[in-house]
Design a protein around this motif. Structure first.
Motif, short mmCIF file in Angstrom:
data_model
loop_
_atom_site.label_atom_id
_atom_site.label_comp_id
_atom_site.label_asym_id
_atom_site.label_seq_id
_atom_site.Cartn_x
_atom_site.Cartn_y
_atom_site.Cartn_z
N ALA A 88 24.90 51.26 45.52
CA ALA A 88 23.79 50.33 45.34
C ALA A 88 22.75 50.92 44.38
N ASN A 89 22.63 52.24 44.35
CA ASN A 89 21.68 52.87 43.43
C ASN A 89 22.06 52.63 41.98
N ARG A 90 23.35 52.66 41.70
CA ARG A 90 23.79 52.37 40.32
C ARG A 90 23.50 50.93 39.95
N VAL A 91 23.71 50.02 40.88
CA VAL A 91 23.35 48.62 40.62
C VAL A 91 21.85 48.55 40.37
N GLY A 92 21.07 49.25 41.21
CA GLY A 92 19.62 49.27 41.05
C GLY A 92 19.18 49.78 39.69
N GLY A 93 19.95 50.67 39.09
CA GLY A 93 19.62 51.18 37.76
C GLY A 93 19.83 50.16 36.66
N LEU A 94 20.54 49.09 36.95
CA LEU A 94 20.78 48.02 35.97
C LEU A 94 19.79 46.87 36.13
N ARG A 110 18.96 47.21 50.04
CA ARG A 110 19.74 47.10 51.29
C ARG A 110 20.78 45.98 51.17
N THR A 111 20.37 44.87 50.58
CA THR A 111 21.31 43.77 50.36
C THR A 111 22.44 44.22 49.44
N MET A 112 22.10 44.95 48.39
CA MET A 112 23.12 45.42 47.45
C MET A 112 24.03 46.46 48.08
N GLU A 113 23.51 47.23 49.03
CA GLU A 113 24.33 48.22 49.73
C GLU A 113 25.48 47.53 50.45
N SER A 114 25.19 46.42 51.12
CA SER A 114 26.27 45.70 51.81
C SER A 114 27.17 44.99 50.79
N LEU A 115 26.61 44.56 49.67
CA LEU A 115 27.40 43.89 48.64
C LEU A 115 28.43 44.82 48.00
N VAL A 116 28.04 46.05 47.65
CA VAL A 116 28.96 46.96 46.96
C VAL A 116 30.03 47.52 47.89
N ARG A 117 29.89 47.33 49.19
CA ARG A 117 30.94 47.75 50.14
C ARG A 117 32.14 46.81 50.09
N ARG A 118 31.92 45.61 49.56
CA ARG A 118 33.00 44.64 49.44
C ARG A 118 33.76 44.88 48.14
N PRO A 119 35.07 44.78 48.15
CA PRO A 119 35.85 44.98 46.92
C PRO A 119 35.50 43.92 45.86
N LEU A 120 35.31 44.36 44.64
CA LEU A 120 34.99 43.46 43.53
C LEU A 120 36.26 42.78 43.05
N VAL A 121 36.23 41.46 42.98
CA VAL A 121 37.36 40.68 42.49
C VAL A 121 37.18 40.40 41.00
N SER A 122 35.97 39.95 40.61
CA SER A 122 35.71 39.66 39.20
C SER A 122 34.21 39.58 38.95
N LEU A 123 33.88 39.66 37.67
CA LEU A 123 32.51 39.43 37.20
C LEU A 123 32.59 38.25 36.24
N GLU A 124 31.88 37.19 36.55
CA GLU A 124 31.97 35.96 35.76
C GLU A 124 30.59 35.59 35.22
N GLY A 125 30.57 34.96 34.05
CA GLY A 125 29.33 34.46 33.49
C GLY A 125 28.99 35.13 32.18
N ASP A 126 27.79 34.81 31.68
CA ASP A 126 27.34 35.35 30.41
C ASP A 126 25.82 35.53 30.45
N GLU A 127 25.26 35.89 29.31
CA GLU A 127 23.82 36.17 29.26
C GLU A 127 22.99 34.96 29.66
N GLY A 128 23.38 33.79 29.22
CA GLY A 128 22.61 32.58 29.51
C GLY A 128 22.70 32.13 30.95
N SER A 129 23.89 32.21 31.54
CA SER A 129 24.07 31.70 32.90
C SER A 129 23.93 32.78 33.96
N GLY A 130 23.97 34.05 33.56
CA GLY A 130 23.91 35.15 34.50
C GLY A 130 25.30 35.62 34.87
N ILE A 131 25.36 36.61 35.75
CA ILE A 131 26.64 37.19 36.17
C ILE A 131 26.85 36.94 37.65
N ASP A 132 28.01 36.40 37.99
CA ASP A 132 28.41 36.24 39.39
C ASP A 132 29.36 37.38 39.72
#
Length: 165
Positions: A88-94, A110-132
């Motif tokens: 989560a700290n690395r996410v926080g650095g972004l 704390r929210t990101m800590e629980s998020l990064v525990r889940r396996p990443l399937v994909s990163l979708e989106g772009d600069e205008g719409s954001g990243i899912d």
């Protein structure tokens, strides 16, 4: 005699500057900052500063020499690396934290800590719409996915994330 005194004074003025050693800013394998008088590689860490290159100049703006994403590929790569490290700290650095108080930042981490525990399937989106960040349930079959939406903002020549809302 006066020349010798002046030379001696100059020597004493220059001595403290020569005695200072470089401080290396690094990230340890656990994602925590490491400060050392040794090069990052010698302490098992990664440098926070990019390797010097001929193309780097002082006209790069206020972010020159700082770790930030210059384009979407770097931002996606940094987010993917944070998930791979489950940090989560690395996410926080972004994330561009301006406008968040310390309580808001802690809650988001704390929210990101629980998020990064889940396996990443994909990163979708772009600069205008954001990243899912699409994740699956930990230890699950991958059928159950969740999306966390990060807005993308440009500031000081860098791309930054905003915490999921």
């Amino acid at each position: 005699m006066i020349r010798a005194i002046v030379l001696l004074l100059l020597l004493f003025v220059a001595l403290p500057a020569a005695a200072q050693t470089a401080i290396h800013r690094c990230v340890g394998t656990d994602g925590r900052p490491v400060y050392s008088d040794q090069p990052c590689a010698s302490v098992g860490a990664t440098s926070l500063l990019p390797a010097p290159s001929a193309s780097t100049s002082s006209s790069d703006g206020p972010s020159a020499g700082l770790l930030c994403a210059k384009d979407m590929a770097e931002l996606r790569g940094g987010l993917a690396e944070a998930f791979a490290a489950r940090s989560a700290n690395r996410v926080g650095g972004l994330i561009l934290w301006s406008g968040y108080g310390s309580a808001g930042a802690v809650e988001n981490l704390r929210t990101m800590e629980s998020l990064v525990r889940r396996p990443l399937v994909s990163l979708e989106g772009d600069e205008g719409s954001g990243i899912d960040a699409v994740t699956s349930a930990p230890g699950g079959d991958g059928a159950t996915t969740r999306r966390a939406h990060f807005s993308v903002v440009r500031d000081s020549g860098c791309l930054w994330l905003r915490p999921p809302g």
